[in-house]
Scaffold this motif. Structure first.
Motif, PDB file in Angstrom:
ATOM      1  N   THR B  27       3.629  -0.833   9.527  1.00 42.23           N
ATOM      2  CA  THR B  27       4.749   0.087   9.684  1.00 42.23           C
ATOM      3  C   THR B  27       4.815   1.003   8.463  1.00 42.23           C
ATOM      4  O   THR B  27       4.170   0.733   7.443  1.00 42.23           O
ATOM      5  CB  THR B  27       6.081  -0.650   9.842  1.00 42.23           C
ATOM      6  N   THR B  28       5.613   2.040   8.562  1.00 49.48           N
ATOM      7  CA  THR B  28       5.799   2.967   7.437  1.00 49.48           C
ATOM      8  C   THR B  28       6.224   2.203   6.189  1.00 49.48           C
ATOM      9  O   THR B  28       7.125   1.379   6.246  1.00 49.48           O
ATOM     10  CB  THR B  28       6.864   4.018   7.803  1.00 49.48           C
ATOM     11  N   THR B  29       5.527   2.472   5.114  1.00 44.43           N
ATOM     12  CA  THR B  29       5.770   1.756   3.853  1.00 44.43           C
ATOM     13  C   THR B  29       6.041   2.764   2.758  1.00 44.43           C
ATOM     14  O   THR B  29       5.227   3.672   2.538  1.00 44.43           O
ATOM     15  CB  THR B  29       4.552   0.882   3.498  1.00 44.43           C
ATOM     16  N   ARG B  30       7.178   2.602   2.063  1.00 41.93           N
ATOM     17  CA  ARG B  30       7.555   3.573   1.032  1.00 41.93           C
ATOM     18  C   ARG B  30       6.857   3.271  -0.292  1.00 41.93           C
ATOM     19  O   ARG B  30       6.576   4.183  -1.075  1.00 41.93           O
ATOM     20  CB  ARG B  30       9.065   3.553   0.815  1.00 41.93           C
ATOM     21  N   SER B  51       2.793   5.960  -4.549  1.00 41.70           N
ATOM     22  CA  SER B  51       1.659   6.756  -4.076  1.00 41.70           C
ATOM     23  C   SER B  51       0.561   6.698  -5.131  1.00 41.70           C
ATOM     24  O   SER B  51       0.798   6.239  -6.263  1.00 41.70           O
ATOM     25  CB  SER B  51       2.065   8.213  -3.847  1.00 41.70           C
ATOM     26  N   SER B  65      -0.114   5.890   1.574  1.00 39.81           N
ATOM     27  CA  SER B  65       1.009   5.720   2.494  1.00 39.81           C
ATOM     28  C   SER B  65       0.726   6.321   3.871  1.00 39.81           C
ATOM     29  O   SER B  65       1.324   5.908   4.861  1.00 39.81           O
ATOM     30  CB  SER B  65       2.273   6.343   1.908  1.00 39.81           C
ATOM     31  N   LYS B  66      -0.199   7.251   3.904  1.00 40.60           N
ATOM     32  CA  LYS B  66      -0.534   7.875   5.185  1.00 40.60           C
ATOM     33  C   LYS B  66      -1.436   6.967   6.018  1.00 40.60           C
ATOM     34  O   LYS B  66      -1.227   6.787   7.209  1.00 40.60           O
ATOM     35  CB  LYS B  66      -1.224   9.213   4.927  1.00 40.60           C
ATOM     36  N   LEU B  68      -1.761   3.783   5.420  1.00 43.87           N
ATOM     37  CA  LEU B  68      -1.086   2.471   5.451  1.00 43.87           C
ATOM     38  C   LEU B  68      -1.943   1.336   4.874  1.00 43.87           C
ATOM     39  O   LEU B  68      -2.163   0.295   5.530  1.00 43.87           O
ATOM     40  CB  LEU B  68      -0.648   2.132   6.879  1.00 43.87           C
ATOM     41  N   ALA B  91       9.577  -1.203   3.088  1.00 40.28           N
ATOM     42  CA  ALA B  91       9.701  -0.230   4.185  1.00 40.28           C
ATOM     43  C   ALA B  91      11.005   0.543   4.055  1.00 40.28           C
ATOM     44  O   ALA B  91      11.046   1.759   4.189  1.00 40.28           O
ATOM     45  CB  ALA B  91       9.629  -0.949   5.520  1.00 40.28           C
TER      46      ALA B  91
END
Lengths: 113, 108
Positions: B27-30, B51, B65-66, B68, B91
């Motif tokens: 899933t999206t991860t910050r 990043s 992050s893109k 993942l 996340a």
């Protein structure tokens, strides 16, 4: 630097017993966490507290209560210990506004007879 | 499935060699953090990344992050590098989801 102190280091309980684990931090961090680690597995979040008097449930909150008595302390209660349960409970703290880097205590090792 | 997939689960290195650990996120991860747990159970924070890459001595970590995923490279492994390494993904605010860990043994 600071330190996170967990007490007790070792806890032996009886089935059905109510057990309390304590955590103190002197980092002056806002947010505190309780994680459970089972042998050979990753950490699972039980409860966290964003600030004093706040409580948020994690993924594993059933069977536990927590209390953020003041900014520096966060307690976890096992409401009814399960027979043959063995796990390590890890307390952590962080400042979310500063990258949310987590700092951990040394853990409390629980065994239930 | 699990939000964080960590590999390998175990790794054995000879002293002086290098290798990499990897975490894939579903899933999206910050942000991602890497930890090392020693034999006494203490968890030490190695890196925090939102990043890019960070380097500290013989350790280097990257986070995309893109795509993942995140990696932790260990260069010129030493005996004291032995332990269990965990990645943890953020996340949304405050909650970290941990991988299942990589048990690293460095031998002479």
């Amino acid at each position: 630097g600071g330190i996170i102190t967990q007490t007790p280091k070792f806890l032996i309980g009886q089935e059905g017993q109510k057990l309390t684990l304590k955590c103190q931090q002197n980092f002056n961090h806002d947010t505190m966490y309780w994680y459970r680690q089972d042998s050979g597995k990753g950490l699972r979040l039980i409860y966290y507290s964003i600030t004093e008097n706040d409580l948020q449930k994690g993924d594993l909150s059933e069977g536990y209560d927590a209390s953020r008595e003041k900014k520096s302390s966060f307690s976890l209660t096992v409401t009814s210990a399960q027979k043959n349960e063995m796990a390590v409970f890890l307390c952590a703290s962080s400042i979310p506004k500063r990258q949310n880097t987590l700092y951990f205590g040394a853990g409390t090792r629980l065994s239930v007879l | 499935g699990d939000q964080v997939e960590q590999s390998p689960s175990a790794l054995s290195l000879h002293e002086g060699t290098s290798s990499a650990l990897r975490c894939n996120f579903t899933t999206t991860t910050r942000s991602v953090q890497w930890f090392r747990q020693n034999s006494r159970g203490s968890l030490i924070n190695l890196f925090y990344l939102a990043s890019g890459t960070k380097e500290n001595g013989r350790l280097k970590s990257a986070f995309d992050s893109k795509e993942l995923y995140s990696t932790l490279h260990i260069r010129d492994a030493q005996l004291e590098d032995s332990g269990t390494y965990f990645c943890a993904a953020e996340a949304m605010g405050y909650k970290l989801t941990f991988g299942t860990g990589t048990s690293l043994l460095v031998d002479p």
